[in-house]
Design a protein around this motif. Structure first.
Motif, mmCIF file in Angstrom:
data_model
loop_
_atom_site.group_PDB
_atom_site.id
_atom_site.type_symbol
_atom_site.label_atom_id
_atom_site.label_comp_id
_atom_site.label_asym_id
_atom_site.label_seq_id
_atom_site.Cartn_x
_atom_site.Cartn_y
_atom_site.Cartn_z
ATOM 1 N N GLY A 40 0.835 -1.366 0.079
ATOM 2 C CA GLY A 40 -0.012 0.013 -0.214
ATOM 3 C C GLY A 40 0.887 1.392 0.095
ATOM 4 O O GLY A 40 0.379 2.452 -0.414
ATOM 5 N N ILE A 41 2.096 1.123 0.446
ATOM 6 C CA ILE A 41 3.090 2.217 0.273
ATOM 7 C C ILE A 41 4.389 1.619 0.125
ATOM 8 O O ILE A 41 4.693 0.380 0.245
ATOM 9 N N LYS A 42 5.400 2.728 -0.329
ATOM 10 C CA LYS A 42 6.731 2.044 -0.538
ATOM 11 C C LYS A 42 7.613 2.385 0.806
ATOM 12 O O LYS A 42 7.115 3.235 1.404
ATOM 13 N N THR A 43 8.472 1.364 0.885
ATOM 14 C CA THR A 43 9.363 1.543 2.010
ATOM 15 C C THR A 43 10.898 1.287 1.874
ATOM 16 O O THR A 43 10.977 0.895 0.650
ATOM 17 N N THR A 44 11.555 1.745 2.936
ATOM 18 C CA THR A 44 13.188 1.443 2.423
ATOM 19 C C THR A 44 13.552 0.205 2.759
ATOM 20 O O THR A 44 14.801 -0.047 2.631
ATOM 21 N N ALA A 45 12.727 -0.764 2.934
ATOM 22 C CA ALA A 45 13.034 -2.173 3.057
ATOM 23 C C ALA A 45 13.962 -2.759 2.182
ATOM 24 O O ALA A 45 15.030 -3.353 2.499
ATOM 25 N N PRO A 46 13.548 -2.548 1.009
ATOM 26 C CA PRO A 46 14.530 -3.067 -0.266
ATOM 27 C C PRO A 46 15.987 -2.573 -0.449
ATOM 28 O O PRO A 46 16.798 -3.173 -0.444
ATOM 29 N N LEU A 47 15.987 -1.287 0.157
ATOM 30 C CA LEU A 47 17.279 -0.506 0.523
ATOM 31 C C LEU A 47 18.209 -1.372 1.509
ATOM 32 O O LEU A 47 19.242 -1.651 1.339
ATOM 33 N N HIS A 48 17.695 -1.552 2.568
ATOM 34 C CA HIS A 48 18.282 -2.052 3.537
ATOM 35 C C HIS A 48 18.753 -3.446 3.306
ATOM 36 O O HIS A 48 19.911 -4.150 3.667
ATOM 37 N N ARG A 49 17.946 -4.349 2.448
ATOM 38 C CA ARG A 49 18.351 -5.818 1.966
ATOM 39 C C ARG A 49 19.400 -5.751 1.235
ATOM 40 O O ARG A 49 20.443 -6.454 1.047
ATOM 41 N N ARG A 50 19.547 -4.860 0.385
ATOM 42 C CA ARG A 50 20.716 -4.460 -0.685
ATOM 43 C C ARG A 50 22.044 -4.231 0.316
ATOM 44 O O ARG A 50 23.266 -4.953 0.009
ATOM 45 N N ILE A 51 21.696 -3.463 1.230
ATOM 46 C CA ILE A 51 23.025 -3.167 2.147
ATOM 47 C C ILE A 51 23.396 -4.300 2.869
ATOM 48 O O ILE A 51 24.701 -4.430 3.073
ATOM 49 N N MET A 52 22.449 -5.051 3.309
ATOM 50 C CA MET A 52 23.120 -6.337 4.007
ATOM 51 C C MET A 52 23.790 -7.331 3.156
ATOM 52 O O MET A 52 24.797 -8.052 3.837
ATOM 53 N N ASP A 53 23.725 -7.149 1.778
ATOM 54 C CA ASP A 53 24.451 -8.115 1.000
ATOM 55 C C ASP A 53 25.783 -7.339 0.646
ATOM 56 O O ASP A 53 26.500 -7.977 -0.075
ATOM 57 N N HIS A 54 25.944 -6.222 0.778
ATOM 58 C CA HIS A 54 27.138 -5.306 0.483
ATOM 59 C C HIS A 54 28.424 -6.048 1.025
ATOM 60 O O HIS A 54 28.450 -5.891 2.110
ATOM 61 N N PRO A 55 29.483 -6.294 0.170
ATOM 62 C CA PRO A 55 31.017 -6.680 0.954
ATOM 63 C C PRO A 55 31.400 -5.582 1.881
ATOM 64 O O PRO A 55 31.866 -5.950 2.891
ATOM 65 N N ASP A 56 31.304 -4.274 1.692
ATOM 66 C CA ASP A 56 31.869 -3.191 2.740
ATOM 67 C C ASP A 56 31.070 -3.445 4.129
ATOM 68 O O ASP A 56 31.510 -3.201 4.977
ATOM 69 N N PHE A 57 29.654 -3.757 3.868
ATOM 70 C CA PHE A 57 28.800 -3.697 5.379
ATOM 71 C C PHE A 57 29.137 -4.772 5.942
ATOM 72 O O PHE A 57 29.482 -4.890 7.004
ATOM 73 N N ILE A 58 29.403 -6.051 5.099
ATOM 74 C CA ILE A 58 29.781 -7.484 5.770
ATOM 75 C C ILE A 58 30.910 -7.293 6.457
ATOM 76 O O ILE A 58 31.039 -7.898 7.522
ATOM 77 N N SER A 59 31.990 -6.811 5.858
ATOM 78 C CA SER A 59 33.297 -6.649 6.411
ATOM 79 C C SER A 59 33.377 -5.583 7.595
ATOM 80 O O SER A 59 34.562 -5.423 8.169
#
Length: 477
Positions: A433-452
């Motif tokens: 019903g609305i857009k949220t930033t959840a997809p953005l957070h999901r991408r961040i969780m997979d980023h090598p920089d964040f993981i390291s």
């Protein structure tokens, strides 16, 4: 305003052990933090009063409070920031205390004074402390006197462009011009050269005036790739101050935090000890009590510098609660009732790792607000997952307030498990019903920089550009 404002009140004597801290508390806020305070009060046997604007008539904090009072139309200035209306609601319902949550009136010294004048307990620090730490230039002077490391910068308010040029020359470019009376990225400008300074100095002052009613600014050296580390502190009315460890808040966009975690991957045990002990020293320097946060910038060499103090509970307090097992909101209530801290520094132990994602009602790639009605909703569950929210099926997210609609928190035995659980939670979170930033957070969780753990407060700028290029490439294909 009610004539009762003229009454003088004092802080109550400590209530007997085992009894609820208060009989009735009014929550001067909305959304998830209002609901969070109500839940803490329910556990302690405290009656609650919800105040609400006409836009929040069907909100969960209204539904779950014992009493509710409408305090005005949707605009914050006519409802949640309307001090006479909030005080009147407390008086008519017989509330003994007011919990301000965060935002709105939580750091308004005048509101604290009005509460006490009416014999109503304010669940937070004194007006004097709020004023001293709310004015950034004054806070900096207080910390300097206490021996807390400061970023090189002006001694106080910078009155003219000419003075600004001299200060910038002394500390070296780049510099940052900051509003003395505010935060959240408003009234702040980064200056890279003498040629840029005059225009950006005037822009910062103008923006500060519009946002805070005060155009005074100060200047600091600007660190190119710092990390944002904050320390949760708590103090009581008996002079006891302890820390509850640190939080990493470097994943942010335009000075607005997106992800927080505890502990920080950037701190070794010695640096953690030093930064937390410094935070306690800073809090003691102002006689601090109740919950608060000391915020630092950490450079690549391991040097840290005082940035500001938040004299309230933080949005990101759940990550600290999960790694320490301490209920910060319940502790706030006990302290305000005149009780000593229920734990000592030696009893505070950080165990495991927690990560929080702020879920905002925004386009996840354009960052534009997306208010509207929730048509479908599923909250994630399973081991290590906590969701702090006031959303519900058919709830209407109004356009009048902050866009954050939920906090998704994952806890694990270590950082890797916390990240894995956050991925699972984001994958099973459904908000339609609305857009949220959840997809953005999901991408961040997979980023090598964040993981390291290799990121800074500037990391999101590069990540957003990288994301835009990926999206553009997908559209071409």
């Amino acid at each position: 305003m009610s004539a009762a404002i003229k009454r003088k009140g004092t802080r109550p004597a400590a209530v007997p052990e085992g009894a609820p801290p208060f009989k009735k508390v009014l929550i001067a806020n909305r959304g998830e933090i209002a609901l969070r305070v109500i839940l803490a009060c329910k556990e302690l046997g405290i009656q609650t009063v919800a105040v609400y604007s006409e836009a929040d008539r069907n909100a969960l904090h209204v539904r779950f409070a014992d009493e509710e009072v409408c305090i005005g139309p949707p605009p914050s200035s006519k409802s949640y920031l309307n001090i006479p209306q909030v005080i009147a609601a407390a008086e008519v319902t017989g509330a003994e205390a007011i919990h301000p949550g965060y935002g709105f009136l939580s750091e308004n010294a005048h509101f604290v004074e009005v509460c006490l004048a009416c014999g109503i307990n304010f669940i937070g620090p004194s007006a004097e402390i709020i004023r001293k730490m709310g004015n950034k230039a004054q806070a900096k002077a207080t910390m300097q006197a206490a021996g807390v490391p400061l970023m090189p910068g002006s001694d106080g308010v910078v009155e003219t462009v000419e003075e600004a040029l001299v200060v910038a020359e002394q500390i070296g470019y780049p510099v940052i011009v900051k509003a003395s009376a505010g935060g959240g990225g408003r009234g702040m400008r980064i200056v890279n050269s003498p040629e840029e300074l005059p225009d950006l100095y005037h822009t910062a002052r103008s923006e500060a005036k519009g946002a805070f009613g005060d155009d005074s600014v100060y200047m600091e050296k600007y660190l190119l790739e710092p990390r944002h580390i904050e320390v949760q502190i708590m103090g009581d009315l008996f002079g006891n101050v302890v820390h509850l460890g640190e939080r990493e808040c470097s994943i942010q966009r335009r000075h607005q935090k997106l992800i927080e975690e505890s502990p920080s991957a950037a701190l070794d045990p010695d640096l953690r000890r030093r930064i937390c002990e410094t935070a306690v020293r800073a809090a003691k320097a102002v006689g601090y009590y109740n919950a608060g946060t000391i915020e630092f910038l950490l450079d690549r060499r391991g040097d840290f510098f005082f940035m500001e103090m938040n004299t309230r509970v933080q949005v990101e307090h759940p990550v600290t609660e999960l790694v320490t097992g301490i209920d910060i909101v319940k502790e706030q209530l006990h302290i305000a009732a005149g009780r000593k801290l229920s734990f000592t520094q030696e009893q505070v132990v950080q165990k495991g790792h927690a990560i929080e994602c702020r879920i905002n009602a925004e386009d996840p790639f354009k960052f534009t607000p997306c208010p509207g009605r929730i048509t479908a909703l599923n909250f994630p569950g399973g081991p290590g997952i906590r969701v702090d929210t006031a959303m519900h099926q058919d709830a209407v997210i109004p356009p009048h307030y902050d866009s954050m609609v939920a906090k998704l928190i994952a806890y694990g035995a270590d950082r890797s498990e916390a990240i894995a659980r956050m991925r699972r939670a984001l994958d099973t979170l459904v908000i339609e019903g609305i857009k949220t930033t959840a997809p953005l957070h999901r991408r961040i969780m997979d980023h090598p920089d964040f993981i390291s753990g290799a990121f800074s407060t500037k990391w999101m700028e590069g990540f957003i550009e990288e994301m835009k290029q990926d999206l553009a490439g997908n559209e071409v294909r």
